[in-house]
Design a protein around this motif. Sequence first.
Motif, short mmCIF file in Angstrom:
data_model
loop_
_atom_site.label_atom_id
_atom_site.label_comp_id
_atom_site.label_asym_id
_atom_site.label_seq_id
_atom_site.Cartn_x
_atom_site.Cartn_y
_atom_site.Cartn_z
N ARG A 231 -56.87 -12.16 1.62
CA ARG A 231 -56.98 -12.53 3.02
C ARG A 231 -57.05 -11.29 3.91
O ARG A 231 -57.82 -11.21 4.87
CB ARG A 231 -55.78 -13.40 3.41
N LEU A 232 -56.24 -10.29 3.56
CA LEU A 232 -56.26 -9.05 4.33
C LEU A 232 -57.61 -8.35 4.21
O LEU A 232 -58.14 -7.81 5.19
CB LEU A 232 -55.14 -8.11 3.86
N GLN A 233 -58.15 -8.37 3.00
CA GLN A 233 -59.43 -7.70 2.80
C GLN A 233 -60.54 -8.40 3.58
O GLN A 233 -61.45 -7.74 4.11
CB GLN A 233 -59.76 -7.64 1.31
N VAL A 234 -60.47 -9.73 3.67
CA VAL A 234 -61.44 -10.45 4.49
C VAL A 234 -61.28 -10.06 5.96
O VAL A 234 -62.26 -9.84 6.69
CB VAL A 234 -61.28 -11.98 4.32
N ALA A 235 -60.03 -9.96 6.42
CA ALA A 235 -59.77 -9.59 7.81
C ALA A 235 -60.29 -8.20 8.15
O ALA A 235 -60.67 -7.92 9.29
CB ALA A 235 -58.28 -9.67 8.10
N LEU A 236 -60.34 -7.33 7.13
CA LEU A 236 -60.76 -5.95 7.37
C LEU A 236 -62.26 -5.74 7.20
O LEU A 236 -62.75 -4.63 7.43
CB LEU A 236 -60.00 -5.02 6.41
N ARG A 237 -62.98 -6.77 6.80
CA ARG A 237 -64.42 -6.63 6.60
C ARG A 237 -65.10 -6.19 7.90
O ARG A 237 -64.77 -6.67 8.99
CB ARG A 237 -65.02 -7.96 6.16
N GLY A 238 -66.04 -5.27 7.75
CA GLY A 238 -66.79 -4.81 8.91
C GLY A 238 -66.11 -3.68 9.65
O GLY A 238 -66.65 -3.15 10.62
N HIS A 239 -64.92 -3.29 9.19
CA HIS A 239 -64.21 -2.17 9.82
C HIS A 239 -64.15 -1.00 8.85
O HIS A 239 -64.23 -1.17 7.63
CB HIS A 239 -62.81 -2.61 10.23
N SER A 240 -64.02 0.18 9.40
CA SER A 240 -64.04 1.39 8.58
C SER A 240 -62.65 1.95 8.37
O SER A 240 -61.70 1.61 9.10
CB SER A 240 -64.91 2.46 9.25
N ALA A 241 -62.53 2.84 7.39
CA ALA A 241 -61.26 3.49 7.12
C ALA A 241 -60.80 4.30 8.34
O ALA A 241 -59.60 4.38 8.64
CB ALA A 241 -61.39 4.40 5.90
N LEU A 242 -61.76 4.89 9.06
CA LEU A 242 -61.40 5.69 10.23
C LEU A 242 -60.72 4.85 11.30
O LEU A 242 -59.82 5.33 12.00
CB LEU A 242 -62.65 6.38 10.80
N GLN A 243 -61.13 3.57 11.42
CA GLN A 243 -60.51 2.70 12.43
C GLN A 243 -59.04 2.42 12.11
O GLN A 243 -58.25 2.15 13.01
CB GLN A 243 -61.29 1.38 12.52
N LEU A 244 -58.69 2.48 10.84
CA LEU A 244 -57.31 2.23 10.43
C LEU A 244 -56.46 3.50 10.43
O LEU A 244 -55.24 3.42 10.36
CB LEU A 244 -57.26 1.63 9.02
N ALA A 245 -57.12 4.65 10.47
CA ALA A 245 -56.41 5.93 10.30
C ALA A 245 -55.47 6.20 11.46
O ALA A 245 -55.77 5.91 12.62
CB ALA A 245 -57.41 7.07 10.15
N VAL A 246 -54.32 6.76 11.12
CA VAL A 246 -53.35 7.21 12.12
C VAL A 246 -53.22 8.72 12.00
O VAL A 246 -53.36 9.28 10.92
CB VAL A 246 -51.98 6.54 11.93
N PRO A 247 -52.97 9.42 13.09
CA PRO A 247 -52.84 10.88 13.03
C PRO A 247 -51.64 11.28 12.18
O PRO A 247 -50.63 10.55 12.12
CB PRO A 247 -52.65 11.29 14.49
#
Length: 374
Positions: A231-247
Amino acid sequence: MRIGQVFGVNIVVDVSWLFIFAIVSWALGSSTGPFHAVDVAPGIRAVLAVVTALLFFASVLLHELAHSLVARSQGIPVREIRLFIFGGASNLTEEPKTPPAAAWLAFAGPLTSIVLALLCGLAALQLGITTPAGVVLAYLATANAIVGAFNLLPAFPMDGGRVLAAIVWAITHDRMRATRIAGRIGVAFAWGTIAYGISDVLLQGFGGGLWFTFIGWFLLLSAQGEERQARLQVALRGHSALQLAVPAAATLAADTHADTALKLMLSKSVRALPVVLGERFVGLVTLGDFTQHDGTALDQTYVTAVMTRAEDVTTIAPSADAAAALSILGKTGFHQLPVVDVDGMFLGFVTREGVIDWLAHHREPQVQEVLRRP
């Protein structure tokens, strides 16, 4: 506890395995065990029970090793095989790329158990099933047949559930949908197992029913985890790793002394920090790296001598699929995944906490709908 390697695969024994090993050994050597009718001294019977238990768990190890070797033949790195109270598990760092590869990877384990059952059964017949060696082999034949058949049940997290997911994946061309379907079947099967265990306890008293209840509970948690991951992977479809990245909490220059790095990590309560040379990512230093240091005074050592070098660190490209980043975290057990671009520039970490925070604050309707879906 790591006990060694087989074909280059690390073998780890969980503390819980010692408990189930003791239980199986005791059951085999008891008055109701398979050796009760064998005419040997009690001490010999106890030795036969322990040896048989060891051979059974060696069979479980071969089952998991089959998964691992097939995975490696498909180019999938294997982190370790772990033996624990409910059997064993191969820890793979990636998923199979195609439905046939996924099906074969899942089927290899039960196939190995069934082949072992046949070989042990034939050997038992040759030696005589009433001889000590024949009793050992007959037990191993039965146990491996049960392991093989049980694992072929079409419900997560059993291998049969993964075969089912591969078949649905091939039909629908939607891996996440296939995983959700197999996960729901796994949840239903787990509740059925729990119900059977509880009813057996109520009717027969503690014993096998309690064990079935524990197995059902483990299957329930595993199946729900697989479904939640899908379910999480479906929710993340279309988004990139950079969008999830935190400093990162801080960035360490390559000429930083190791003691300064450690003090900074402790003061900021972080597990890891990136090490850079100019703007280029050259390594990752974690708290665990300091425990493996050779003993040289930290104030006389640069952080580059302690860190894990960039070429040995699992990283992900900023344009990579966000679901792939989540999958790597789940498969490897890493706490953070560095995001590094083609020029070697560090752009941030993907972390479990960061993913949860992103999901909690993301307001796109399709993401919220996927997360709310039962």
